[in-house]
Scaffold this active site. Structure first.
Site, mmCIF file in Angstrom:
data_model
loop_
_atom_site.group_PDB
_atom_site.id
_atom_site.type_symbol
_atom_site.label_atom_id
_atom_site.label_comp_id
_atom_site.label_asym_id
_atom_site.label_seq_id
_atom_site.Cartn_x
_atom_site.Cartn_y
_atom_site.Cartn_z
ATOM 1 N N ASN A 146 -10.391 -0.591 0.368
ATOM 2 C CA ASN A 146 -8.690 0.137 0.407
ATOM 3 C C ASN A 146 -8.364 -0.650 -1.158
ATOM 4 O O ASN A 146 -7.859 -1.498 -1.338
ATOM 5 C CB ASN A 146 -7.950 -1.019 1.025
ATOM 6 N N CYS A 171 0.415 -1.266 0.265
ATOM 7 C CA CYS A 171 -0.245 -0.348 -0.219
ATOM 8 C C CYS A 171 1.030 1.232 -0.141
ATOM 9 O O CYS A 171 0.328 2.411 -0.102
ATOM 10 C CB CYS A 171 -1.217 -0.205 1.288
ATOM 11 N N HIS A 208 -3.180 7.257 2.713
ATOM 12 C CA HIS A 208 -3.250 5.952 2.703
ATOM 13 C C HIS A 208 -5.198 5.480 3.222
ATOM 14 O O HIS A 208 -4.929 5.466 4.001
ATOM 15 C CB HIS A 208 -2.617 5.261 3.118
HETATM 16 N N1 ACO Z 1 -18.238 -8.317 9.709
HETATM 17 C C1 ACO Z 1 -18.270 -8.520 11.336
HETATM 18 N N2 ACO Z 1 -17.840 -9.111 11.909
HETATM 19 C C2 ACO Z 1 -16.287 -9.155 11.461
HETATM 20 C C3 ACO Z 1 -16.091 -8.391 10.559
HETATM 21 C C4 ACO Z 1 -16.581 -8.862 9.037
HETATM 22 N N3 ACO Z 1 -16.674 -7.945 7.621
HETATM 23 N N4 ACO Z 1 -14.205 -8.512 10.204
HETATM 24 C C5 ACO Z 1 -13.989 -9.297 11.444
HETATM 25 N N5 ACO Z 1 -15.368 -9.643 12.418
HETATM 26 C C6 ACO Z 1 -15.580 -9.899 13.594
HETATM 27 C C7 ACO Z 1 -14.454 -10.726 14.311
HETATM 28 O O1 ACO Z 1 -14.791 -11.922 14.075
HETATM 29 C C8 ACO Z 1 -14.139 -10.327 15.520
HETATM 30 O O2 ACO Z 1 -15.516 -11.282 16.403
HETATM 31 P P1 ACO Z 1 -14.784 -12.064 17.678
HETATM 32 O O3 ACO Z 1 -14.517 -10.477 18.635
HETATM 33 O O4 ACO Z 1 -16.197 -12.683 17.669
HETATM 34 O O5 ACO Z 1 -13.501 -12.487 17.239
HETATM 35 C C9 ACO Z 1 -14.980 -8.962 16.148
HETATM 36 O O6 ACO Z 1 -15.408 -8.381 14.318
HETATM 37 C C10 ACO Z 1 -13.912 -7.639 16.003
HETATM 38 O O7 ACO Z 1 -12.960 -7.897 15.444
HETATM 39 P P2 ACO Z 1 -11.717 -6.949 15.397
HETATM 40 O O8 ACO Z 1 -10.603 -7.784 14.680
HETATM 41 O O9 ACO Z 1 -11.285 -6.550 16.650
HETATM 42 O O10 ACO Z 1 -12.267 -5.477 14.599
HETATM 43 P P3 ACO Z 1 -11.489 -3.911 14.896
HETATM 44 O O11 ACO Z 1 -12.619 -3.402 15.418
HETATM 45 O O12 ACO Z 1 -10.230 -3.871 15.102
HETATM 46 O O13 ACO Z 1 -11.694 -3.766 13.399
HETATM 47 C C11 ACO Z 1 -10.409 -4.673 10.517
HETATM 48 C C12 ACO Z 1 -11.124 -4.986 12.044
HETATM 49 C C13 ACO Z 1 -11.075 -3.685 10.331
HETATM 50 C C14 ACO Z 1 -9.368 -5.118 10.440
HETATM 51 C C15 ACO Z 1 -9.748 -3.047 11.547
HETATM 52 O O14 ACO Z 1 -8.478 -3.776 12.759
HETATM 53 C C16 ACO Z 1 -8.879 -2.394 10.904
HETATM 54 O O15 ACO Z 1 -9.154 -2.055 9.907
HETATM 55 N N6 ACO Z 1 -7.186 -3.178 10.548
HETATM 56 C C17 ACO Z 1 -6.483 -2.068 9.529
HETATM 57 C C18 ACO Z 1 -6.326 -3.337 8.322
HETATM 58 C C19 ACO Z 1 -4.909 -2.676 7.325
HETATM 59 O O16 ACO Z 1 -5.397 -1.217 7.206
HETATM 60 N N7 ACO Z 1 -4.866 -3.456 6.460
HETATM 61 C C20 ACO Z 1 -4.806 -3.285 5.566
HETATM 62 C C21 ACO Z 1 -3.062 -2.477 5.311
HETATM 63 S S1 ACO Z 1 -2.197 -1.889 4.315
HETATM 64 C C22 ACO Z 1 -1.721 -2.420 2.582
HETATM 65 O O17 ACO Z 1 -0.612 -2.872 2.848
HETATM 66 C C23 ACO Z 1 -2.913 -3.301 1.970
#
Ligand code: ACO
Length: 335
Positions: free
Chosen positions: A286, A116, A256
């Site tokens: 993204n 990214c 980003h």
């Molecule tokens: N729909 C419903 N529930 C979901 C989903 C979904 N799509 N995805 C995850 N959950 C659930 C999980 O299973 C978890 O359930 P559990 O508590 O029963 O285990 C719950 O939601 C909470 O999950 P968290 O991971 O704590 O959620 P969080 O608030 O951290 O959000 C997210 C997750 C959106 C992925 C966030 O952590 C994030 O944006 N992280 C950065 C990721 C990113 O930007 N990656 C790209 C990097 S750039 C690159 O190089 C491409």
């Protein structure tokens, strides 16, 4: 002859696939909801490439628009860089395909892989080539069909990404335009926070591994979130200081576009109001390397940027990688 000290951004272009996939559509296929996706990420929809919209196709369309807007002759382009982690093929470089598609007979071409952070890396490298005198007119494209790496059964990742391409033309100038200061960084120890493990030389794809769906991306979202905020803030502050400026001078931050909550956390940590951040991830998700140039494109097209404005670009991605550029916005046509 001494080399020109600056590389102005002369033109910009973007391309996204035709098909839009809404959160509601995803919610019909996997255990998720529009409410969860919007509240956790800010994303409402994303563009997803069809079989005829592979990386070089999107990259060519974005590159063509950028060249037309810049008004530069095709024979003048001496370098094509395509920042991508989803090339058309493992070999040869997608940049060579784009160079052929666009008819740029005098250009060298190579790919750059920084996930990214690819566009910010490319802008740093491209500016360096122009400043050194090695290039005078350079086409930088960031393009990813990241959904190619997505397991559509994995709700942790599939709701986050979309496909697209963004491009800029850099041109040598003696005017103080383009990148004024930049930095790039990497922390390879974090390689397994987000990766595709299977399909390369370390672990070639086998029927058993494909059966386990190991050819797709996995991610430790919470960890990435923390590193993203810290990486972008520290590199942004350093770039602004290296430009001899302070954050108050920055008209617009184009970060980003991974997650609205990451951008809000960056804004808070930099003590900048959200109004100074350009956000369009609600419509694209993204788009990996393409996210910063697509946002930059829309910021320019919507009139948020005029010649002379100071813009801060900051990105974070797999690798882990990060980088920031302070840019003095140029004009579309050479002066
Ligand atoms: N729909 C419903 N529930 C979901 C989903 C979904 N799509 N995805 C995850 N959950 C659930 C999980 O299973 C978890 O359930 P559990 O508590 O029963 O285990 C719950 O939601 C909470 O999950 P968290 O991971 O704590 O959620 P969080 O608030 O951290 O959000 C997210 C997750 C959106 C992925 C966030 O952590 C994030 O944006 N992280 C950065 C990721 C990113 O930007 N990656 C790209 C990097 S750039 C690159 O190089 C491409």
């Amino acid at each position: 002859m001494s080399s020109p000290p600056y590389a102005a951004i002369r033109g910009w272009g973007m391309a996204v696939p035709r098909r839009v996939v809404t959160n509601a559509e995803l919610a019909r296929q996997i255990d998720t909801s529009d409410e969860w996706i919007r509240s956790r990420t800010g994303i409402s929809q994303r563009h997803v490439a069809g079989p005829d919209e592979f990386t070089s196709v999107l990259a060519t369309a974005a590159g063509r628009e950028a060249l037309e807007r810049a008004g530069v002759a095709k024979t003048a382009v001496d370098t094509v860089i395509v920042a991508t982690c989803t090339p058309d093929r493992p070999f040869p470089a997608t940049a060579s395909t784009v160079q052929h598609n666009l008819g740029l007979p005098n250009a060298g071409a190579f790919d750059l892989a920084a996930a990214c952070s690819g566009f910010v890396y490319g802008l740093s490298v491209g500016t360096g080539l122009v400043k050194s005198g090695m290039s005078r007119t350079l086409l930088l494209i960031a393009a990813d069909v990241f959904t190619h790496l997505i397991d559509w059964q994995d709700r942790n990742t599939c709701v986050l990404f979309g496909d697209g391409a963004g491009a800029v033309v850099l041109q040598a100038t003696t005017q103080p335009q383009g990148v004024l200061a930049s930095n790039i960084g990497s922390w390879g120890e974090g390689e397994t926070m987000m990766a595709v493990d299977v399909g390369g030389t370390r672990q070639p794809a086998t029927p058993a591994l494909l059966e386990q769906r190991r050819q797709y991306v996995y991610m430790h979202g919470r960890e990435i979130f923390k590193h993203a905020v810290r990486g972008m803030c520290e590199s942004a502050e350093r770039a602004v200081a290296d430009a001899g400026l302070n954050l108050a001078a920055i008209k617009l931050v184009v970060p980003h576009q991974a997650n609205l909550r990451i951008i809000e956390a960056v804004a808070k940590r930099l003590a900048l109001p959200m109004e100074r951040f350009f956000v369009n991830l609600d419509r694209y998700g993204n788009t990996s390397a393409a996210s910063v140039p697509i946002a930059l494109y829309e910021a320019a097209q919507q009139g948020h940027l005029v010649a002379g404005d100071l813009v801060l670009l900051t990105a974070f991605g797999g690798g882990l990688t990060w980088g920031s550029c302070v840019v003095r916005w140029g004009s579309a046509l050479p002066q």
